[in-house]
Design an enzyme around this catalytic site. Structure first.
Site: not given
Length: 157
Positions: A114, A133
């Protein structure tokens, strides 16, 4: 000679290391204030993203973490057989990008997967992103380019 799997895993390891080092640098260097690198073109902006690309799926870290782990498994499975070098590098970049962000999800939160992903590269009209990314995006592009080249070669054109 290095194996297909070894080349991909080596590429992934370099991506993960560079991603984690730069995220740490970002948190230490400009977490408090955005740094303008190239006026009106490039800033370093520290952001903690609980979602995925473009800040979609906010607070779905566990599911995103499981998806990243699944992607790593699929890439590992795909690397069982010899593949063109361009595709292998692309798959290594995808694997490294997925693991880089997975490390954040696993280590930057209180529960399982999380944690928030650290993003820090900002360009105009685009969400803030990180090296993981970038590796994912470039990796997918290389895999698609390799597939296109194989398709063209197979058709005899």
């Amino acid at each position: 000679m290095i194996s297909t799997f070894g080349l991909a895993v080596g590429t992934a390891a370099v991506v993960v290391a560079a991603d984690q080092i730069t995220k740490r640098w970002a948190s230490d260097s400009f977490a408090e204030e955005r740094l303008e690198v190239v006026p009106d073109l490039l800033w370093f902006t520290y952001v903690e993203n609980p979602g995925s690309a473009f800040s979609m799926f906010q607070d779905a870290g566990v599911w995103l973490g499981l998806a990243a782990a699944g992607a790593v498994g699929v890439v590992g499975w795909a690397l069982r057989t010899p593949r063109p070098g361009l595709e292998v590098i692309g798959l290594g970049l995808v694997m490294g990008g997925a693991v880089g962000n997975l490390v954040d999800r696993a280590t930057r939160g209180e529960g399982l997967l999380d944690g928030k992903v650290v993003d820090w590269i900002q360009i105009p009209n685009f969400p803030v992103f990180n090296l993981a990314d970038t590796a994912l995006t470039v990796g997918v592009g290389l895999v698609l380019l390799s597939a296109l080249r194989q398709s063209i070669a197979a058709s005899g054109s």
